[in-house]
Scaffold this motif. Structure first.
Motif, PDB file in Angstrom:
ATOM      1  N   ARG A 101      48.417   6.149   6.359  1.00 37.93           N
ATOM      2  CA  ARG A 101      47.513   5.659   5.323  1.00 37.93           C
ATOM      3  C   ARG A 101      47.252   6.759   4.292  1.00 37.93           C
ATOM      4  O   ARG A 101      46.812   7.846   4.645  1.00 37.93           O
ATOM      5  CB  ARG A 101      46.206   5.221   5.978  1.00 37.93           C
ATOM      6  CG  ARG A 101      45.153   4.750   4.981  1.00 37.93           C
ATOM      7  CD  ARG A 101      43.868   4.452   5.702  1.00 37.93           C
ATOM      8  NE  ARG A 101      42.778   4.248   4.762  1.00 37.93           N
ATOM      9  CZ  ARG A 101      41.497   4.169   5.103  1.00 37.93           C
ATOM     10  NH1 ARG A 101      41.158   4.295   6.373  1.00 37.93           N
ATOM     11  NH2 ARG A 101      40.570   3.972   4.192  1.00 37.93           N
ATOM     12  N   PRO A 102      47.498   6.480   2.993  1.00 40.05           N
ATOM     13  CA  PRO A 102      47.305   7.532   1.984  1.00 40.05           C
ATOM     14  C   PRO A 102      45.872   7.561   1.453  1.00 40.05           C
ATOM     15  O   PRO A 102      45.164   6.562   1.458  1.00 40.05           O
ATOM     16  CB  PRO A 102      48.277   7.104   0.877  1.00 40.05           C
ATOM     17  CG  PRO A 102      48.286   5.602   0.966  1.00 40.05           C
ATOM     18  CD  PRO A 102      48.123   5.272   2.435  1.00 40.05           C
ATOM     19  N   GLY A 103      45.444   8.745   1.032  1.00 36.96           N
ATOM     20  CA  GLY A 103      44.215   8.877   0.273  1.00 36.96           C
ATOM     21  C   GLY A 103      42.929   8.574   0.994  1.00 36.96           C
ATOM     22  O   GLY A 103      41.941   8.219   0.363  1.00 36.96           O
ATOM     23  N   PHE A 104      42.868   8.692   2.299  1.00 33.68           N
ATOM     24  CA  PHE A 104      41.618   8.394   2.989  1.00 33.68           C
ATOM     25  C   PHE A 104      40.731   9.636   3.052  1.00 33.68           C
ATOM     26  O   PHE A 104      41.208  10.757   2.941  1.00 33.68           O
ATOM     27  CB  PHE A 104      41.872   7.849   4.398  1.00 33.68           C
ATOM     28  CG  PHE A 104      42.549   8.827   5.312  1.00 33.68           C
ATOM     29  CD1 PHE A 104      41.808   9.704   6.088  1.00 33.68           C
ATOM     30  CD2 PHE A 104      43.930   8.886   5.403  1.00 33.68           C
ATOM     31  CE1 PHE A 104      42.418  10.609   6.936  1.00 33.68           C
ATOM     32  CE2 PHE A 104      44.552   9.800   6.231  1.00 33.68           C
ATOM     33  CZ  PHE A 104      43.799  10.663   7.000  1.00 33.68           C
ATOM     34  N   GLY A 105      39.424   9.414   3.220  1.00 30.26           N
ATOM     35  CA  GLY A 105      38.477  10.514   3.376  1.00 30.26           C
ATOM     36  C   GLY A 105      38.169  11.268   2.099  1.00 30.26           C
ATOM     37  O   GLY A 105      37.833  12.453   2.139  1.00 30.26           O
ATOM     38  N   GLN A 106      38.258  10.616   0.938  1.00 31.06           N
ATOM     39  CA  GLN A 106      38.005  11.307  -0.329  1.00 31.06           C
ATOM     40  C   GLN A 106      36.669  10.925  -0.953  1.00 31.06           C
ATOM     41  O   GLN A 106      36.185  11.610  -1.852  1.00 31.06           O
ATOM     42  CB  GLN A 106      39.136  11.005  -1.316  1.00 31.06           C
ATOM     43  CG  GLN A 106      40.498  11.504  -0.817  1.00 31.06           C
ATOM     44  CD  GLN A 106      41.615  11.202  -1.802  1.00 31.06           C
ATOM     45  OE1 GLN A 106      41.353  10.723  -2.907  1.00 31.06           O
ATOM     46  NE2 GLN A 106      42.847  11.476  -1.414  1.00 31.06           N
ATOM     47  N   LEU A 107      36.058   9.819  -0.514  1.00 33.50           N
ATOM     48  CA  LEU A 107      34.793   9.378  -1.070  1.00 33.50           C
ATOM     49  C   LEU A 107      33.707   9.421   0.002  1.00 33.50           C
ATOM     50  O   LEU A 107      34.005   9.493   1.192  1.00 33.50           O
ATOM     51  CB  LEU A 107      34.921   7.945  -1.628  1.00 33.50           C
ATOM     52  CG  LEU A 107      35.933   7.738  -2.753  1.00 33.50           C
ATOM     53  CD1 LEU A 107      36.004   6.262  -3.137  1.00 33.50           C
ATOM     54  CD2 LEU A 107      35.578   8.585  -3.972  1.00 33.50           C
ATOM     55  N   GLY A 108      32.438   9.357  -0.427  1.00 35.57           N
ATOM     56  CA  GLY A 108      31.342   9.322   0.518  1.00 35.57           C
ATOM     57  C   GLY A 108      30.929  10.710   0.978  1.00 35.57           C
ATOM     58  O   GLY A 108      31.368  11.735   0.446  1.00 35.57           O
ATOM     59  N   THR A 109      30.084  10.736   1.984  1.00 37.54           N
ATOM     60  CA  THR A 109      29.554  11.996   2.514  1.00 37.54           C
ATOM     61  C   THR A 109      30.049  12.209   3.938  1.00 37.54           C
ATOM     62  O   THR A 109      29.987  11.296   4.764  1.00 37.54           O
ATOM     63  CB  THR A 109      28.012  11.967   2.520  1.00 37.54           C
ATOM     64  OG1 THR A 109      27.542  11.702   1.194  1.00 37.54           O
ATOM     65  CG2 THR A 109      27.456  13.302   3.003  1.00 37.54           C
ATOM     66  N   LYS A 110      30.533  13.386   4.239  1.00 33.72           N
ATOM     67  CA  LYS A 110      31.006  13.687   5.583  1.00 33.72           C
ATOM     68  C   LYS A 110      29.830  13.726   6.559  1.00 33.72           C
ATOM     69  O   LYS A 110      28.759  14.235   6.226  1.00 33.72           O
ATOM     70  CB  LYS A 110      31.741  15.021   5.621  1.00 33.72           C
ATOM     71  CG  LYS A 110      33.078  15.019   4.896  1.00 33.72           C
ATOM     72  CD  LYS A 110      33.779  16.355   5.063  1.00 33.72           C
ATOM     73  CE  LYS A 110      35.142  16.353   4.380  1.00 33.72           C
ATOM     74  NZ  LYS A 110      35.844  17.656   4.550  1.00 33.72           N
TER      75      LYS A 110
END
Length: 295
Positions: A26-35
């Motif tokens: 899956r490309p581009g995951f984990g780039q938005l939101g807060t960790k």
């Protein structure tokens, strides 16, 4: 596989790939939101550096109870661990299979195990039962297949290796807690809660080894189950029926209800002074005991 139809109407079969089926990442995951940190009921486990060796176990005379089987193997390990077992501490499934990390010093061997019946008498001589246990090497359980599967190099999961690891990881819990299905319970984990009708709720846990994208994971879930309270049978029946059971005989409907509740329950007799015996209830009589006679 469906043959594609070419524009001219002819069907052509394309050869299947000999490689294992893989899915695109899956490309581009984990780039938005807060960790954030998420706690889960999974605990990472590592594969042992030694292959697990399965052995076939035959107990004579044959025993149907897993509890007795485990007691026999526990006594065997206690007596022969330092000598014939080469200091190995095996894991046993309660039936026909036994596993060790590293081979035992033999391919096949028979043992004589004497099991003392601790529940027979309190002060007098105890009964001793003798069993013959034959342990035979089956085949080395190679964990390389599982390592390749976890690394994404194989598409088929090795069910046998996972089953062996599951049995090994359950060994300590089987000895410490009360096993019911795939879960374990104990009144010591949390104080039992009374449910009424002679029952109480015990706290426990479910455990299972699972392969994940990040490696082996030991999944543990909280569980609870109802157990019969440790109390006199007459008191249990009184709670079950919600009335005094000593003043008059049970009605047919009461007797059927009690019979269903007590069937298969293990009880201990206390009227024989220094003799302790446990039995399983198979039913109750239609007559009061004061009316029952036998030759």
């Amino acid at each position: 596989m469906i043959d594609p139809v070419l524009p001219n109407g002819s069907g052509t079969s394309f050869p299947c790939s000999s490689k294992s089926l893989t899915f695109p990442s899956r490309p581009g995951f984990g780039q938005l939101g807060t960790k954030c940190i998420v706690k889960a009921n999974h605990f990472f486990a590592q594969l042992p550096d030694k292959d697990l060796n399965p052995y076939d176990v035959t107990i004579t005379p044959e025993v149907a109870s897993r509890v007795v089987n485990r007691a026999i193997i526990a006594e065997l390990v206690k007596v022969y661990k330092e000598s014939d077992l080469g200091k190995r501490l095996p894991a046993y499934d309660g039936r026909k299979s036994l596993y060790t990390a590293g081979e035992l010093p033999f391919a096949r061997k028979e043992f004589i195990v004497k099991l003392v019946d601790e529940e027979d008498t309190i002060n007098g001589p105890k009964r001793v039962r003798e069993y013959k246990v034959a342990i035979k090497f089956v085949a080395r359980a190679n964990l390389h297949h599982l390592e390749q599967f976890l690394a994404g190099k194989r598409a088929d999961g090795p069910k046998e290796a996972l089953q062996i690891l599951d049995i090994v990881l359950r060994e300590l819990s089987v000895k410490r807690f009360c096993p019911v299905g795939r879960s374990f319970f104990s009144p010591d984990i949390r104080k039992p809660q009374r449910l009424g009708d002679g029952l109480e709720a015990w706290c426990g846990f479910y455990q299972s080894i699972r392969p994940t994208q990040m490696g082996l994971s030991l999944n543990i879930d909280m569980a609870s189950a109802a157990f019969i309270e440790a109390l006199p049978v007459i008191e249990f029946v009184a709670q079950l029926l919600g009335k005094d059971v000593l003043s008059r005989p049970l009605s047919d409907s009461d007797r059927i209800k009690v019979k269903k509740a007590l069937r298969g329950v293990k009880v201990e007799v206390t009227h024989r002074r220094d003799v302790r015996r446990k039995y399983r209830v198979c039913g109750i009589t239609t007559q009061p005991t004061r009316e029952l006679v036998f030759p």
